[in-house]
Scaffold this motif. Structure first.
Motif, short mmCIF file in Angstrom:
data_model
loop_
_atom_site.label_atom_id
_atom_site.label_comp_id
_atom_site.label_asym_id
_atom_site.label_seq_id
_atom_site.Cartn_x
_atom_site.Cartn_y
_atom_site.Cartn_z
N VAL A 192 -18.03 -7.90 31.51
CA VAL A 192 -16.96 -6.90 31.75
C VAL A 192 -15.61 -7.53 30.93
N LEU A 193 -15.09 -6.52 30.18
CA LEU A 193 -14.00 -6.80 29.54
C LEU A 193 -12.78 -5.84 30.14
N GLU A 194 -11.90 -6.68 30.65
CA GLU A 194 -10.51 -5.79 31.18
C GLU A 194 -9.70 -5.79 29.99
N ARG A 195 -9.24 -4.39 29.55
CA ARG A 195 -8.59 -4.23 28.35
C ARG A 195 -7.11 -3.69 28.95
N ARG A 196 -6.09 -3.89 27.84
CA ARG A 196 -4.75 -3.36 28.01
C ARG A 196 -4.97 -1.80 28.03
N ARG A 197 -5.65 -1.32 27.24
CA ARG A 197 -5.96 0.08 26.96
C ARG A 197 -7.27 0.71 27.16
N TRP A 198 -7.62 1.90 27.60
CA TRP A 198 -8.90 2.14 27.35
C TRP A 198 -9.75 1.66 28.77
N GLY A 199 -9.10 0.84 29.64
CA GLY A 199 -10.04 0.36 30.73
C GLY A 199 -11.11 -0.57 30.37
N ASP A 200 -11.89 -0.82 31.32
CA ASP A 200 -12.86 -1.89 31.25
C ASP A 200 -13.95 -1.31 30.05
N PHE A 201 -14.57 -2.55 29.65
CA PHE A 201 -15.85 -2.08 28.70
C PHE A 201 -16.83 -3.15 29.50
N ILE A 202 -17.91 -2.33 29.60
CA ILE A 202 -19.24 -2.99 30.25
C ILE A 202 -20.41 -2.97 29.22
N GLY A 203 -21.00 -4.22 29.00
CA GLY A 203 -21.75 -4.22 27.89
C GLY A 203 -22.32 -5.95 27.71
N ARG A 204 -22.78 -5.99 26.44
CA ARG A 204 -23.10 -7.43 25.96
C ARG A 204 -22.57 -7.85 24.83
N LEU A 205 -22.12 -9.15 24.78
CA LEU A 205 -21.11 -9.70 23.69
C LEU A 205 -22.27 -10.04 22.63
N VAL A 206 -22.07 -9.34 21.46
CA VAL A 206 -23.08 -9.62 20.39
C VAL A 206 -22.58 -10.77 19.38
N ALA A 207 -21.29 -10.93 19.08
CA ALA A 207 -20.67 -11.68 18.05
C ALA A 207 -19.32 -11.63 18.25
N TRP A 208 -18.68 -12.98 17.85
CA TRP A 208 -17.42 -13.38 17.83
C TRP A 208 -16.87 -13.51 16.34
N ARG A 209 -15.88 -12.58 15.83
CA ARG A 209 -15.49 -12.48 14.42
C ARG A 209 -14.06 -13.08 14.50
N PRO A 210 -13.65 -14.30 14.20
CA PRO A 210 -12.33 -14.62 14.11
C PRO A 210 -11.83 -14.08 12.96
N ALA A 211 -10.38 -14.16 12.83
CA ALA A 211 -9.68 -13.91 11.62
C ALA A 211 -9.99 -14.96 10.50
N GLU A 212 -10.26 -16.09 10.83
CA GLU A 212 -10.44 -17.10 9.81
C GLU A 212 -11.43 -17.83 10.49
N GLY A 213 -12.57 -18.17 9.63
CA GLY A 213 -13.79 -18.96 10.33
C GLY A 213 -14.96 -18.28 10.51
N GLU A 214 -15.94 -18.92 11.01
CA GLU A 214 -17.37 -18.23 10.89
C GLU A 214 -17.39 -17.52 12.18
N ARG A 215 -18.59 -16.44 11.77
CA ARG A 215 -18.88 -15.60 12.78
C ARG A 215 -20.00 -16.64 14.02
N LEU A 216 -19.68 -16.09 15.09
CA LEU A 216 -20.41 -16.86 16.02
C LEU A 216 -21.22 -15.87 17.15
N GLU A 217 -22.32 -16.36 17.45
CA GLU A 217 -23.30 -15.37 18.44
C GLU A 217 -23.62 -16.05 19.64
N GLY A 218 -24.26 -15.57 20.51
CA GLY A 218 -24.76 -16.14 21.58
C GLY A 218 -23.74 -17.00 22.72
N PRO A 219 -24.28 -18.13 23.27
CA PRO A 219 -23.11 -18.71 24.11
C PRO A 219 -22.01 -19.20 23.53
N GLU A 220 -22.21 -19.68 22.19
CA GLU A 220 -21.02 -20.10 21.50
C GLU A 220 -19.90 -18.91 21.13
N ALA A 221 -20.39 -17.62 21.26
CA ALA A 221 -19.27 -16.57 20.94
C ALA A 221 -18.59 -16.37 22.38
#
Length: 520
Positions: free
Chosen positions: A117-146
């Motif tokens: 559950v993501l609480e956002r500043r706009r658009w309200g909550d988002f409910i789903g699954r985290l697929v990946a983390w994409r930082p501005a600089e660095g490698e893409r992460l998935e799973g528990p590391e993300a």
């Protein structure tokens, strides 16, 4: 000593009381019970909103899959069975955050631990699954590391927002005030540009990071991390973790400002504005109410004119509050405020300074509204002081002024505080007059800060009562706003209770010190 034997049986009421004593006791008990039920309703509906309840993933008979929190369950209007309301979030994907589901259409119901559950500043909550983390600089992460990277980045963003808020409140706004007061000042303008550049750099440092989220039905979306306030996995939290998260949610509600049209966020500016207005109103109404009561009871000749004045004062207590608001708008805001702008702030015209609603005019209007209450309560206390107290003081050589200030007023102090308690209880909950003389839906600055003269009486302010009214009737999503309405109503009751308890303890102290009357 003689003893009289009485046949055992039911206890008799004292002669003349009849059933009225029991009826009065029952009425008081019923009133207390209704008050307790009201507080329980506000607490369960309001504070329960911050509890991280589990998120269900449903598979329906038509093949659809959705995830959300169950809110309520009601009977179907035209057929047998029931339907359940789920808060599914994901307004940017579905266009709404609510979904009604017939209970009979639910084939499977599960609570996966990886639902986020993501609480956002706009658009309200988002409910789903985290697929990946994409930082501005660095490698893409998935799973528990993300998930760990997202939590760490959100904590860093929180610290960055606090630093930006401190720069805005302590540096940028004072510099803007200096520029407004002095006109063109190259040094202040240069310092202001440097602060703005620093704030832009901090905002840019938070930008660029993305998370890839997947809804329960498989749709994917990229969300900027800078728009996310909090991230949780409610189904993977124990009772202790949920209790900590609940406490954090309540603290954010009390310490942050509102957002998303007052449907989300906190009510700190409204708390501050309500308490400050009530304190300023008390400082204004108490001296005038006490002086008027002293004049009517101790100085004025007790004739027909005085009785007419008392009748008029008591009738003023029954005037609708909106009438006081119209009076404050016409006399205080447009009359006195317009004159003050012409005399002292002519350079700012046509932009008004005191010629518009603000804290000062709201406090004066509510002081006028509660003035009859203070006068009546104080005069009642003065009338109950025995004449022998006055005569004794005069017989010992005291002047009339010394008798009033050293004997009568200290003994009547508990009655004065009783009037102030009643005034606070009424003024803190008033909304109608404030809509005309100074309250605001959203005030960017509180009336009290570190910039001279520190207390800015001309500023508009937020109020808990008006916040309840605006959130309940003017929000885009009333269903989502109702828990915050209950929580704000509970908070308003607690604020009034704290203010009244402070006055009650002070009244008890004065009664024990000066030997006040038992009725007050």
């Amino acid at each position: 000593m003689s003893w009289t034997w009485r046949r055992p049986g039911r206890a008799r009421l004292p002669r003349g009381e009849g059933p009225w004593a029991w009826l009065a006791a029952g009425s008081i008990s019923l009133s207390l019970l209704l008050l307790a039920l009201l507080l329980v309703l506000l607490a369960t509906r309001g504070l329960g909103h911050f509890w991280p309840s589990d998120v269900a993933q449903l598979t329906l008979s038509d093949g659809r899959t959705l995830a959300g929190r169950a809110v309520k369950q009601t009977p179907l209007p035209d057929s047998e069975g029931e339907e359940r309301l789920y808060r599914t979030g994901n307004r940017d994907l579905d266009g709404d955050i609510w979904t009604w589901v017939p209970v009979a259409d639910i084939e499977t119901e599960a609570y996966p631990v990886d639902l986020v559950v993501l609480e956002r500043r706009r658009w309200g909550d988002f409910i789903g699954r985290l697929v990946a983390w994409r930082p501005a600089e660095g490698e893409r992460l998935e799973g528990p590391e993300a998930w760990q990277a997202l939590r760490a980045r959100l904590a860093d963003h929180g610290r960055q927002r606090e630093a930006i808020a401190r720069l805005r409140d302590r540096v940028l706004l004072p510099l803007a005030g200096e520029l407004e007061g002095r006109g063109e000042d190259p040094a202040a303008a240069r310092a202001m540009s440097e602060v703005e550049a620093r704030m832009r750099a901090m905002h840019e440092a938070m930008a660029g990071d993305l998370v890839v989220m997947e809804s329960a039905d498989g749709r994917r979306i990229r969300l900027p991390v800078e728009e996310i306030v909090r991230a949780r996995q409610p189904n993977d939290m124990g009772v202790a973790a949920k209790l900590v998260d609940w406490g954090d949610g309540v603290w954010r509600f009390l310490s942050e400002g509102p957002r998303s049209g007052n449907v989300e966020g906190g009510v700190w500016p409204a708390i501050f504005g309500t308490v400050l207005m009530v304190m300023l109103m008390s400082l204004l109404v108490t001296p005038f109410g006490v002086l008027a009561a002293v004049y009517l009871n101790e100085v004025a000749h007790q004739g027909r004119l005085t009785r007419l004045v008392r009748i008029g004062v008591r009738n003023l207590a029954g005037v609708p509050s909106i009438v006081y608001g119209v009076f404050g708008l016409g006399v205080f805001v447009y009359g006195l405020g317009g004159r003050l702008d012409q005399w002292f702030f002519e350079a700012s015209l046509p932009s008004p300074t005191f010629g518009t609603g603000g804290l000062l005019w709201a406090s004066l209007t509510l002081a006028l509204l509660t003035l009859p209450v203070v006068i009546v309560a104080t005069e009642e206390g003065l009338s109950r002081i025995p004449d022998r107290q006055r005569e004794g003081a005069l017989a010992l050589g005291a002047t009339r002024l010394e008798m009033l200030s050293r004997v009568v007023l200290p003994m009547a102090a508990p009655a004065m505080l009783t009037g102030m308690i009643l005034a606070v209880a009424r003024a803190a909950g008033e909304v109608a007059p404030l809509m005309l003389v100074g309250v605001a839906k959203l005030a960017p600055q509180v009336p009290l800060d570190g910039d001279f003269p520190f207390l800015h009486l001309e500023r508009k302010f937020m109020h808990l009562g008006y916040h309840i009214f605006d959130t309940a009737f003017h929000s885009n999503d009333v269903q989502a706003a109702m828990p915050l309405v209950y929580a704000t109503a509970l908070l308003l009751v607690l604020v009034i209770l704290v203010l009244n308890l402070t006055a009650i303890f002070l009244r008890h102290y004065l009664r024990s010190r000066h030997g006040g009357l038992s009725r007050f």
